[in-house]
Design a protein around this motif. Sequence first.
Motif, short mmCIF file in Angstrom:
data_model
loop_
_atom_site.label_atom_id
_atom_site.label_comp_id
_atom_site.label_asym_id
_atom_site.label_seq_id
_atom_site.Cartn_x
_atom_site.Cartn_y
_atom_site.Cartn_z
N GLU A 66 0.87 -1.30 -0.02
CA GLU A 66 -0.20 -0.20 0.03
C GLU A 66 0.97 1.39 -0.11
O GLU A 66 2.04 1.21 0.57
N LEU A 67 0.41 2.33 -0.53
CA LEU A 67 0.94 3.50 -0.48
C LEU A 67 1.26 3.93 1.19
O LEU A 67 0.39 3.58 2.02
N PRO A 68 2.25 4.73 1.42
CA PRO A 68 2.85 4.86 2.76
C PRO A 68 1.68 5.99 3.37
O PRO A 68 0.91 6.54 2.89
N ILE A 69 1.96 5.92 4.87
CA ILE A 69 1.16 6.92 5.86
C ILE A 69 1.94 8.22 6.14
O ILE A 69 3.47 8.01 6.46
N ASN A 70 1.48 9.53 5.70
CA ASN A 70 2.01 10.64 6.23
C ASN A 70 1.53 10.88 7.83
O ASN A 70 0.54 10.96 8.01
N GLU A 71 2.73 10.84 8.46
CA GLU A 71 2.47 10.88 10.01
C GLU A 71 2.11 12.47 10.18
O GLU A 71 1.59 12.85 11.28
N GLU A 72 2.60 13.54 9.71
CA GLU A 72 2.47 15.04 9.86
C GLU A 72 0.82 14.97 9.65
O GLU A 72 0.24 15.80 10.33
N PHE A 73 0.23 14.48 8.88
CA PHE A 73 -1.17 14.79 8.28
C PHE A 73 -2.02 13.59 8.74
O PHE A 73 -3.20 13.63 8.51
N ASN A 74 -1.45 12.77 9.47
CA ASN A 74 -2.06 11.47 9.83
C ASN A 74 -2.90 10.82 8.93
O ASN A 74 -4.38 10.42 9.06
N THR A 75 -2.42 10.57 7.59
CA THR A 75 -3.46 9.99 6.58
C THR A 75 -2.34 9.01 5.71
O THR A 75 -1.15 9.31 5.58
N ARG A 76 -3.11 8.11 5.33
CA ARG A 76 -2.26 7.47 4.05
C ARG A 76 -2.55 8.14 2.58
O ARG A 76 -3.50 8.89 2.32
N TRP A 77 -1.37 8.19 1.94
CA TRP A 77 -1.51 8.87 0.62
C TRP A 77 -2.88 8.15 -0.12
O TRP A 77 -3.13 7.19 -0.01
N LEU A 78 -3.35 9.15 -0.74
CA LEU A 78 -4.66 9.10 -1.62
C LEU A 78 -4.04 8.52 -2.91
O LEU A 78 -3.17 9.36 -3.75
N THR A 79 -4.74 7.37 -3.36
CA THR A 79 -4.40 6.96 -4.78
C THR A 79 -5.28 7.50 -5.76
O THR A 79 -6.45 7.81 -5.35
N SER A 80 -5.03 8.23 -6.86
CA SER A 80 -5.76 8.38 -7.63
C SER A 80 -6.77 7.44 -8.24
O SER A 80 -6.20 6.08 -8.48
N PHE A 81 -7.95 7.57 -8.45
CA PHE A 81 -9.03 6.43 -8.75
C PHE A 81 -9.57 6.66 -10.11
O PHE A 81 -9.97 7.63 -10.53
N ARG A 82 -9.40 5.61 -10.71
CA ARG A 82 -10.27 5.36 -12.04
C ARG A 82 -11.13 4.28 -12.22
O ARG A 82 -10.70 3.02 -12.12
N GLY A 83 -12.31 4.71 -12.32
CA GLY A 83 -13.44 3.44 -12.79
C GLY A 83 -13.54 3.54 -14.28
O GLY A 83 -13.76 4.37 -14.92
N ASN A 84 -13.70 2.20 -14.92
CA ASN A 84 -13.84 1.94 -16.14
C ASN A 84 -15.24 1.39 -16.09
O ASN A 84 -15.48 0.44 -15.65
N GLY A 85 -16.23 1.81 -17.10
CA GLY A 85 -17.64 1.54 -17.31
C GLY A 85 -17.96 1.32 -18.57
O GLY A 85 -17.21 1.88 -19.35
N TRP A 86 -19.07 0.59 -18.94
CA TRP A 86 -19.54 0.51 -20.20
C TRP A 86 -21.05 1.35 -20.27
O TRP A 86 -21.73 1.02 -19.46
N CYS A 87 -21.19 2.30 -21.34
CA CYS A 87 -22.29 3.03 -21.57
C CYS A 87 -23.14 2.69 -22.68
O CYS A 87 -22.36 1.93 -23.66
N MET A 88 -24.26 3.06 -22.76
CA MET A 88 -25.09 2.87 -23.96
C MET A 88 -25.52 3.85 -24.52
O MET A 88 -26.02 4.87 -23.84
N SER A 89 -25.71 4.27 -25.75
CA SER A 89 -25.97 5.34 -26.51
C SER A 89 -27.63 5.17 -26.25
O SER A 89 -28.22 4.47 -26.56
#
Length: 453
Positions: free
Chosen positions: A316-339
């Motif tokens: 996992e991405l590491p934890i920043n102790e100054e801000f007391n949070t794990r690094w946030l990963t950018s998230f991409r969902g891929n989906g299928w659309c219909m016209s």
Amino acid sequence: MVKKKILVSLLTAAVTLSMLAGCGKKPEDNSGTDSGNNTGSTQESNSEEGDGEVSVSEEEVTLTFGFFGDDPEAEMKMGLANAYMDAHPNVKIEFEYCTGADYLTKLQTWFSSEETPDVFALASDQLFPYKDSLLFEDLAPYIEKDGCSEYWDMDSVEANWKTEDGRIVAAPFVSKTFAIAYNKALFDQAGLSCPTSDWTEKEMLDAAEKISALGDDIYGIRWGVRVPEFYRNLYGNMFYDVENEAINVEGNAEFKAAVTMFADSIKRGLAPDETDGVISTGGFETGKFGMALSATWDISTYENAIGDSFEWDVVELPINEEFNTRWLTSFRGNGWCMSSKSEYKDICWDFIKFMTTTQEAAKAAQSIGIPDFQPYVTSEEYLNDFGGGTPYNKTVFINMISSSTPFYNLGSFAEVNDLTKADYQKVLAGDMTIDEMIADVQAQGTIIFDSYK
């Protein structure tokens, strides 16, 4: 921060265990792959007539299918489409595809001309400019009618694909996150223990320094081209206000700390500067990096290229102790659309169902991300399926979903991203201080956002 309840059951299960250089309509490819039993069961379950609909097994139709991907990803998607055609001889699917970068232009062309393919791919970061478009068929009634909510995490579906007017514009295919890949051999040479899920940012940077000291051609870590994607919201304070399309840089301690950390790691020689995409050192697979910021879609490259050269895994991405949070990963969902303009909506939906609610499609999709078909991705089969490649900790990418943030890269956001990246490169070159970068991004970013209002 996007706190998704996605795959809660998945997390429980885990604990217990360029041909495609440009866009264009391509000729039909019927080489295909062998279709599995799930394709047949999909045909059977959806061939019943209801509400006056024509049975999907009787009508001769041609569907257009638009999507993006590099060669392996495109081949995977075409293979699934061919499998569907094998099981549905009355359906002909014509492909229109391109690389991910070129797909942005393709989307603009489709929506400006008000003409999309019958079924087309969309990434969650691509939806924002088109969220009000009526070219999307609302999939909510289809999902409810066929009970598809049992196959997906509907909280995630609504977070990523539901518009303000209540429409669901895409059925989920895969989720994509980032983690850190690490070279066990280099950790051993540096006298370091392998990282664990509770490691800190300081521990990561200390390890990068020790590994970098092993040789002139060795780097402790590789960021690649992703730094501008990550400093936007690494510690949970996004550098722009998405809802109001406003800049949020001045006084943003998290943003300043993130830029400082990335810039210092490069200036100290712990990582090469590849921000502009110029890669002179090769990738993680060369064995010259102790660690690498890696996406789900990078894993197939590692498995194919590394082989027995060295042992590796992901954490996992590491934890920043100054801000007391794990690094946030950018998230991409891929989906299928219909016209909404498709003449064959029942066939389109049946094809989308095959792509999103069958094990055959989920197994193929795992090459690029985390399948959203929960019956498969929560199974031990998935967690232990490496396709003959190197076993790695699949739960890491799954765990990162709960520490993720959306990625915006179109319209005003794209311009602000480009502005910030240019200033960041000036920081690396010594032509601008970080404080000067922040002042410039605040001023110029405000002008950009205001120009869109």
